[in-house]
Design a protein around this motif. Structure first.
Motif, short mmCIF file in Angstrom:
data_model
loop_
_atom_site.label_atom_id
_atom_site.label_comp_id
_atom_site.label_asym_id
_atom_site.label_seq_id
_atom_site.Cartn_x
_atom_site.Cartn_y
_atom_site.Cartn_z
N MET A 7 65.87 27.20 53.40
CA MET A 7 64.71 28.08 53.37
C MET A 7 64.31 28.35 54.81
N PRO A 8 64.22 29.62 55.18
CA PRO A 8 63.79 29.92 56.55
C PRO A 8 62.35 29.52 56.77
N LYS A 9 62.04 29.18 57.98
CA LYS A 9 60.67 28.78 58.32
C LYS A 9 59.74 29.97 58.17
N GLY A 10 58.64 29.76 57.47
CA GLY A 10 57.62 30.78 57.35
C GLY A 10 56.35 30.30 58.02
N THR A 11 55.49 31.19 58.28
CA THR A 11 54.21 30.84 58.84
C THR A 11 53.34 30.14 57.80
N TYR A 12 53.53 30.50 56.55
CA TYR A 12 52.75 29.97 55.43
C TYR A 12 53.71 29.27 54.48
N SER A 13 53.26 28.16 53.90
CA SER A 13 54.12 27.46 52.95
C SER A 13 53.29 26.76 51.89
N SER A 14 53.97 26.46 50.80
CA SER A 14 53.33 25.77 49.69
C SER A 14 54.39 24.97 48.95
N LYS A 15 53.97 23.85 48.37
CA LYS A 15 54.85 23.05 47.54
C LYS A 15 54.15 22.86 46.20
N LEU A 16 54.81 23.24 45.12
CA LEU A 16 54.27 23.06 43.78
C LEU A 16 55.09 21.99 43.09
N HIS A 17 54.43 20.99 42.57
CA HIS A 17 55.09 19.91 41.84
C HIS A 17 54.54 19.95 40.42
N ILE A 18 55.41 20.22 39.45
CA ILE A 18 54.97 20.46 38.07
C ILE A 18 55.70 19.50 37.14
N SER A 19 54.96 18.84 36.24
CA SER A 19 55.55 18.00 35.21
C SER A 19 56.20 18.89 34.16
N ALA A 24 56.63 31.68 53.44
CA ALA A 24 56.32 33.11 53.50
C ALA A 24 55.88 33.50 54.90
N GLU A 25 56.05 34.78 55.18
CA GLU A 25 55.65 35.33 56.48
C GLU A 25 54.16 35.60 56.58
N ASP A 26 53.51 35.80 55.43
CA ASP A 26 52.08 36.14 55.44
C ASP A 26 51.43 35.63 54.15
N PRO A 27 50.10 35.56 54.11
CA PRO A 27 49.43 35.01 52.94
C PRO A 27 49.62 35.84 51.66
N VAL A 28 49.76 37.13 51.79
CA VAL A 28 49.98 37.97 50.61
C VAL A 28 51.33 37.66 49.98
N ALA A 29 52.35 37.48 50.80
CA ALA A 29 53.68 37.14 50.29
C ALA A 29 53.68 35.75 49.66
N LEU A 30 52.95 34.83 50.25
CA LEU A 30 52.85 33.48 49.68
C LEU A 30 52.19 33.53 48.31
N ARG A 31 51.08 34.25 48.21
CA ARG A 31 50.38 34.36 46.93
C ARG A 31 51.27 35.01 45.87
N ALA A 32 52.00 36.05 46.24
CA ALA A 32 52.88 36.73 45.29
C ALA A 32 53.97 35.79 44.79
N SER A 33 54.53 34.98 45.68
CA SER A 33 55.59 34.05 45.28
C SER A 33 55.05 32.94 44.39
N VAL A 34 53.87 32.41 44.73
CA VAL A 34 53.25 31.39 43.88
C VAL A 34 52.97 31.98 42.51
N ASN A 35 52.46 33.20 42.47
CA ASN A 35 52.20 33.86 41.18
C ASN A 35 53.47 34.05 40.37
N ALA A 36 54.58 34.42 41.03
CA ALA A 36 55.85 34.61 40.33
C ALA A 36 56.33 33.30 39.70
#
Length: 78
Positions: free
Chosen positions: A1-13, A50-62
């Motif tokens: 995964m390329p380094k992004g300015t914004y990141s998130s980790k989701l851990h789901i049961s 993600a490169e920006d917060p909008v892209a991060l939100r879109a990916s989390v939503n997906a």
């Protein structure tokens, strides 16, 4: 995964008996973000860069949209 300015980790049961990786409809690379998936026996982890917060939100939503569809379909059949 390329380094992004914004990141998130989701851990789901996971729900028992589902192979999320085979079912899920999430691309690994988008124009401004990327998603990696690591599935264990009882949980699944998504790392999003993600490169920006909008892209991060879109990916989390997906990701969450796909999880919701999988789990709703599973519950509807029991």
């Amino acid at each position: 995964m390329p380094k992004g300015t914004y990141s998130s980790k989701l851990h789901i049961s996971k729900l028992p008996g589902l192979d999320y990786s085979k079912i899920i409809d999430v691309k690994s690379k988008y124009k401004r973000s990327s998603i990696s998936v690591k599935e264990g026996e009882s949980s699944i982890e998504f790392r999003i860069g993600a490169e920006d917060p909008v892209a991060l939100r879109a990916s989390v939503n997906a990701v969450m949209r796909s999880i919701e569809i999988i789990e709703n379909a599973y519950r509807a059949r029991i």
